[in-house]
Design an enzyme around this catalytic site. Structure first.
Site, short mmCIF file in Angstrom:
data_model
loop_
_atom_site.label_atom_id
_atom_site.label_comp_id
_atom_site.label_asym_id
_atom_site.label_seq_id
_atom_site.Cartn_x
_atom_site.Cartn_y
_atom_site.Cartn_z
N CYS A 1 34.48 31.55 34.58
CA CYS A 1 33.22 32.00 35.27
C CYS A 1 32.10 31.09 34.80
O CYS A 1 31.01 31.45 35.00
CB CYS A 1 33.38 33.47 34.72
SG CYS A 1 34.51 34.43 35.46
N HIS B 1 26.32 36.03 35.22
CA HIS B 1 27.44 35.76 35.67
C HIS B 1 27.67 37.44 36.32
O HIS B 1 27.83 38.26 35.39
CB HIS B 1 28.54 35.46 34.96
CG HIS B 1 29.87 35.43 35.61
ND1 HIS B 1 30.35 35.01 36.90
CD2 HIS B 1 31.06 35.92 34.94
CE1 HIS B 1 31.57 35.37 37.05
NE2 HIS B 1 32.08 36.13 36.00
N ASN C 1 33.64 40.04 41.47
CA ASN C 1 33.78 38.61 40.73
C ASN C 1 34.03 37.55 41.23
O ASN C 1 35.28 37.57 41.50
CB ASN C 1 34.31 38.91 39.32
CG ASN C 1 34.20 37.66 38.44
OD1 ASN C 1 33.68 36.68 38.71
ND2 ASN C 1 34.72 37.87 37.19
N1 ACO Z 1 41.41 52.36 38.27
C1 ACO Z 1 41.69 53.56 37.47
N2 ACO Z 1 42.29 53.24 35.95
C2 ACO Z 1 42.16 52.01 35.61
C3 ACO Z 1 42.01 50.93 36.39
C4 ACO Z 1 41.87 51.22 37.81
N3 ACO Z 1 41.40 50.28 38.70
N4 ACO Z 1 42.27 49.97 35.61
C5 ACO Z 1 42.50 50.24 34.41
N5 ACO Z 1 42.56 51.77 34.25
C6 ACO Z 1 42.68 52.53 33.29
C7 ACO Z 1 43.65 51.93 32.26
O1 ACO Z 1 44.75 52.15 32.37
C8 ACO Z 1 43.38 52.62 30.92
O2 ACO Z 1 43.68 53.94 31.11
P1 ACO Z 1 44.43 54.52 29.68
O3 ACO Z 1 43.20 54.94 28.75
O4 ACO Z 1 45.33 55.52 30.10
O5 ACO Z 1 45.30 53.37 28.91
C9 ACO Z 1 41.72 53.14 31.22
O6 ACO Z 1 41.53 52.90 32.72
C10 ACO Z 1 40.54 52.41 30.46
O7 ACO Z 1 41.09 50.88 30.67
P2 ACO Z 1 40.24 49.79 30.12
O8 ACO Z 1 40.90 48.46 30.10
O9 ACO Z 1 39.91 50.32 28.55
O10 ACO Z 1 38.89 49.83 30.91
P3 ACO Z 1 37.60 49.41 30.70
O11 ACO Z 1 36.30 50.24 30.30
O12 ACO Z 1 37.77 48.29 29.61
O13 ACO Z 1 37.46 48.52 32.01
C11 ACO Z 1 37.35 46.38 32.63
C12 ACO Z 1 38.00 47.49 32.15
C13 ACO Z 1 36.50 46.68 33.76
C14 ACO Z 1 38.34 45.31 33.14
C15 ACO Z 1 36.48 45.85 31.61
O14 ACO Z 1 37.18 45.80 30.54
C16 ACO Z 1 35.92 44.36 31.82
O15 ACO Z 1 35.06 44.24 32.77
N6 ACO Z 1 36.21 43.39 31.13
C17 ACO Z 1 35.72 42.15 31.13
C18 ACO Z 1 36.05 41.35 32.26
C19 ACO Z 1 35.12 39.83 32.20
O16 ACO Z 1 34.14 39.70 31.89
N7 ACO Z 1 35.93 38.94 32.63
C20 ACO Z 1 35.55 37.60 32.30
C21 ACO Z 1 35.25 36.69 33.65
S1 ACO Z 1 36.74 36.75 34.55
C22 ACO Z 1 37.40 34.98 34.48
O17 ACO Z 1 36.81 34.16 33.59
C23 ACO Z 1 38.23 34.55 35.49
#
Ligand code: ACO
Length: 329
Positions: free
Chosen positions: A111, A252, A282
């Site tokens: 990214c 980003h 993204n």
């Molecule tokens: N729908 C419903 N529930 C979901 C989904 C979904 N699509 N995805 C995950 N959940 C659930 C999980 O299983 C978890 O359930 P549990 O509590 O029963 O275990 C719950 O939702 C919370 O999951 P988290 O992973 O804690 O959710 P979070 O609030 O952290 O959001 C996300 C997840 C959106 C991926 C976030 O962590 C994020 O944005 N991370 C950073 C992404 C990023 O910046 N990436 C870098 C760039 S990518 C690259 O370089 C290629």
């Protein structure tokens, strides 16, 4: 000599996939996706590869500036989804566009690819090594997404953005500075398990679904919030910039909550933050050039506007660029 962006354009696939598309076969909901990420829909490319998105964006970018393909002396493609391992996607773009006097290569920084490659392109122009660099940030994330994994499938989209980098006609405008970082300690949290030289493709890797994005979302989230905000503030301090001085934060687009945490720490008014994650998800290397292109097209970017470009991605990689926009509306 200072270098700058003299033309910009983007291209996204026509096919729109709203959050309801995933509701049909994954245990997810529009509500979850939108409140956790800010994403409503994304575009996926049905046919072709990353170069097929770059070509229309690059043609528009060159046409807007009246530049002929033979005038480009270097083409750089920022991507984590190259058409093939080799040859480089830059070589394929060179052939498809007829850039007969260009050399070029790909840059892989996930990214942060666009910030890393913009810095590189600028240095090539500033050093006198190149006059016109065609810089392409593009990713077909749908080609490496596990559509059975709700934790990653809903996050990404496909798209391309291209910029022409040339010498600036005004020494006070254009690319001013960049602060870039890489830290390989991030590898366990965001990577593709197989398909590289460590673990080549096999029946087993395919069966285990190891050719897709693996992400430990929470770890990446925490690192991204800190990394993007820290480096953006460092850039402001280095150049004595206050929130009032900055016309736009160009972040980003990985998660609206990461963007908001960054702009809050910069004390920026939300109206000064470029956001289009709701439409595209993204698109990795393409998010920042797509933002710049859309805002320029809409007449919302003005000559003299002070911009902070900021990113965080796999590696980890992260950084910020201070840029003074000097294209006319
Ligand atoms: N729908 C419903 N529930 C979901 C989904 C979904 N699509 N995805 C995950 N959940 C659930 C999980 O299983 C978890 O359930 P549990 O509590 O029963 O275990 C719950 O939702 C919370 O999951 P988290 O992973 O804690 O959710 P979070 O609030 O952290 O959001 C996300 C997840 C959106 C991926 C976030 O962590 C994020 O944005 N991370 C950073 C992404 C990023 O910046 N990436 C870098 C760039 S990518 C690259 O370089 C290629």
């Amino acid at each position: 000599m200072r270098a700058t962006i003299t033309s910009i354009a983007h291209w996204v696939p026509e096919d729109v996939y709203p959050n309801s598309f995933f509701e049909k076969y994954l245990d997810t909901s529009h509500e979850w996706i939108f409140t956790r990420t800010g994403i409503s829909e994304r575009r996926f490319l049905k046919e072709g590869g990353t170069s097929d998105m770059i070509v229309p964006a690059a043609k528009e970018c060159m046409a807007k500036r009246g530049v002929k393909p033979e005038e480009i002396d270097c083409v750089i493609v920022a991507t984590v989804t190259p058409d093939h391992f080799f040859p480089s996607t830059a070589a394929i773009v060179q052939r498809k566009l007829g850039l007969k006097n260009a050399w070029g290569y790909d840059i892989s920084a996930a990214c942060s690819s666009f910030l890393f490659s913009l810095t590189t392109a600028v240095k090539l122009v500033e050093s006198g090594a190149c006059k016109k660099v065609l810089l392409c940030g593009a990713d077909k994330m749908s080609s490496i997404m596990d559509f059975q994994d709700r934790a990653t499938a809903v996050l990404f989209g496909d798209g391309a953005g291209c910029a022409l980098i040339e010498a600036s006609n005004d020494e006070s405008m254009g690319f001013i500075d960049s602060i870039l970082h890489i830290d390989g300690e991030g590898e366990p949290y965001l990577h593709m398990k197989a398909g590289g030289s460590v673990k080549p493709a096999s029946e087993e890797t395919v069966r285990n679904r190891e050719h897709y994005i693996f992400q430990d979302g929470q770890n990446v989230f925490k690192a991204a919030v800190k990394g993007m905000a820290d480096v953006s503030l460092e850039m402001m301090e280095k150049h004595n910039l206050t929130a009032d001085d900055i016309a736009w934060l160009v972040p980003h687009q990985a998660n609206l909550r990461i963007i908001s945490a960054t702009s809050d720490r910069m004390r920026l008014d939300p109206s000064k933050v470029m956001i289009n994650i709701d439409k595209y998800g993204n698109t990795t290397a393409a998010t920042i050039p797509i933002c710049l292109s859309e805002w320029h097209k809409a007449g919302k970017l003005h000559k003299g506007d002070k911009l902070i470009l900021s990113s965080f991605g796999a590696g980890y990689t992260w950084g910020a660029i201070y840029f003074v926009w000097n294209m006319n509306d």
